[in-house]
Design a protein around this motif. Structure first.
Motif, PDB file in Angstrom:
ATOM      1  N   SER A  53       8.503   9.251  56.693  1.00 32.90           N
ATOM      2  CA  SER A  53       8.033   9.955  57.889  1.00 32.90           C
ATOM      3  C   SER A  53       6.699   9.399  58.368  1.00 32.90           C
TER       4      SER A  53
ATOM      5  N   LEU B 149      17.290  10.536  65.237  1.00 28.74           N
ATOM      6  CA  LEU B 149      16.974  11.753  64.484  1.00 28.74           C
ATOM      7  C   LEU B 149      18.250  12.528  64.155  1.00 28.74           C
TER       8      LEU B 149
ATOM      9  N   TYR C 237      19.779  13.049  60.431  1.00 29.71           N
ATOM     10  CA  TYR C 237      19.960  14.436  59.980  1.00 29.71           C
ATOM     11  C   TYR C 237      21.405  14.680  59.551  1.00 29.71           C
TER      12      TYR C 237
END
Length: 419
Positions: A58, A366, A370
């Protein structure tokens, strides 16, 4: 109605060639995008070597994302400023100002994560060059050639490939400051050349209303939000694949990092080539058929990819077809803007639409990450892309087509002086 004043009435021949202006603008776009993408290739290297401390995934994602987010949002203001001051002023300013954060990173931030984030924030200024070039090029060409011209200019997004191919090699083989110093020198040369060579198109309409008033007015135009949706899918899809495709290919097809990177480069090249083709086709048959065809191809290609086909055959065709469709769709979006938008507002609308496209590139990775983290499969993410393309296709054939037809119907009602 927005107030504006025309510039002097000199002919194009007395102040410069449209094709020379296009070449200089495209070069400026490529050079600034090269600078804009300097940090992204170094993210994994910083994490591996630990020169910035222990970085999580991250942390690296934030470091890479900051310049892109700032560059995308900054287009809104820079596009409006370009409407007012012209590309002849804004190109040298954007290029020159970008040198400052590049040198800051080179001399002060390569051993500090916090300072690198600060430098990356201001490096985002380079990404606003897109919103300078579109209105600048648009003003130099007649309506029947604007799609091709803006498409050629848009191919300058290939500047990110220069960074991808050179930054890590220069960093490891020549010196940690080398890629930054070389890019700063190229930007300096371009800024000087742009100031000496670039000229705004004669007859360019200069808005006189306040900046915030123009931003608000541009945001309320139907074509603005429609083009934002189109570009978020077309260019956002290109950005998403160019960022996430190597990870996808390594994980789902067990490719080596080098092989995955080479295939991603092929995807980027096809998309870059097809962007001016999309603009050219829009001049010939109209932007709506080009956009509709592109989103249809993406819908089918993503659906095919979701079935995990053999990569060497069906899979490669599906991804390259999507690259071509996304590239042509990006070019057609701005051909549509040039067609239905008042020239004095093209910069402002371009800024808003460009921001949507840049930000749109962050949503798909993203979602893919996910979904994969919870299902060990990319299929759901690819099916979502297919559904999104179908919805955008419907939007194109209904709402966007009505906007184009309304403009075409109103055009004959204009007075000869306004044509």
């Amino acid at each position: 109605m927005e107030e504006s004043t025309p510039t002097d009435g000199r002919t194009r021949e007395t102040v410069g060639s449209p094709w020379l202006m296009l070449a200089m603008a495209t070069l400026g776009f490529a050079v600034n995008f090269w600078a804009w993408a300097l940090i992204s290739p170094l993210g994994p290297l910083f994490r591996e070597k630990g020169t910035l401390g222990t970085l999580s995934e991250s942390d690296v994602a934030l470091m890479v994302a900051v310049p892109v987010i700032v560059g995308s949002l900054g287009r809104i203001m820079v596009g409006a400023l370009t409407d007012r001051y012209g590309g002849r002023v804004m190109f040298p300013i954007v290029s020159g100002v970008t040198i400052v954060p590049i040198l800051f990173i080179a001399f002060f931030a390569l051993d500090s994560y916090a300072l690198l984030l600060v430098g990356g924030f201001f490096l985002g200024i380079a990404g606003t060059a897109f919103a300078v070039g579109v209105p600048f090029v648009n003003a130099w060409f007649p309506p029947e050639r604007r799609g091709l011209a803006i498409g050629i200019f848009g191919a300058g997004m290939g500047g990110t490939a220069i960074s991808a191919l050179t930054t890590v090699k220069l960093f490891t083989n020549v010196g940690s400051r080398a890629p930054f110093l070389i890019t700063a020198a190229v930007l300096a040369v371009y800024a000087i050349a742009a100031w000496l060579i670039l000229r705004d198109a004669p007859g360019r309409t200069v808005p006189t209303t306040p900046l915030l008033t123009r931003l608000s007015a541009n945001a309320r135009l139907p074509i603005t939000w429609q083009a934002c949706a189109l570009y978020a899918v077309a260019f956002g899809g290109y950005v998403a694949f160019s960022v996430y495709l190597p990870a996808y290919l390594k994980t789902d097809y067990a490719l080596t990092p080098a092989d995955a990177a080479n295939r991603m480069a092929g995807f980027v090249v096809v998309a870059v080539i097809m962007r001016p083709v999309g603009g050219w086709l829009s001049d010939r048959i109209g932007p709506i058929p080009v956009l509709a065809g592109g989103f249809a191809v993406v819908a089918v290609g993503a659906g095919v990819a979701a079935t995990h086909p053999l990569l060497e055959h069906v899979g490669t065709v599906a991804f390259l077809a999507m690259a071509a469709a996304l590239g042509s769709g990006s070019g057609a979006t701005f051909a549509l803007i040039a067609k239905v938008t008042d020239p004095s507002r093209v910069g402002g609308v371009t800024g808003l639409v460009g921001a949507a496209g840049g930000l749109g590139g962050f949503v798909p990775p993203l979602i893919m990450g996910y979904v994969y983290g919870r299902t060990d499969s990319y299929a759901i993410g690819l099916w979502l892309l297919s559904v999104t393309a179908v919805l955008t296709l419907v939007l194109t054939l209904t709402v966007v087509r009505r906007t184009e037809r309304a403009h075409d119907a109103a055009a004959p009602e204009k007075t000869p002086a306004s044509r």
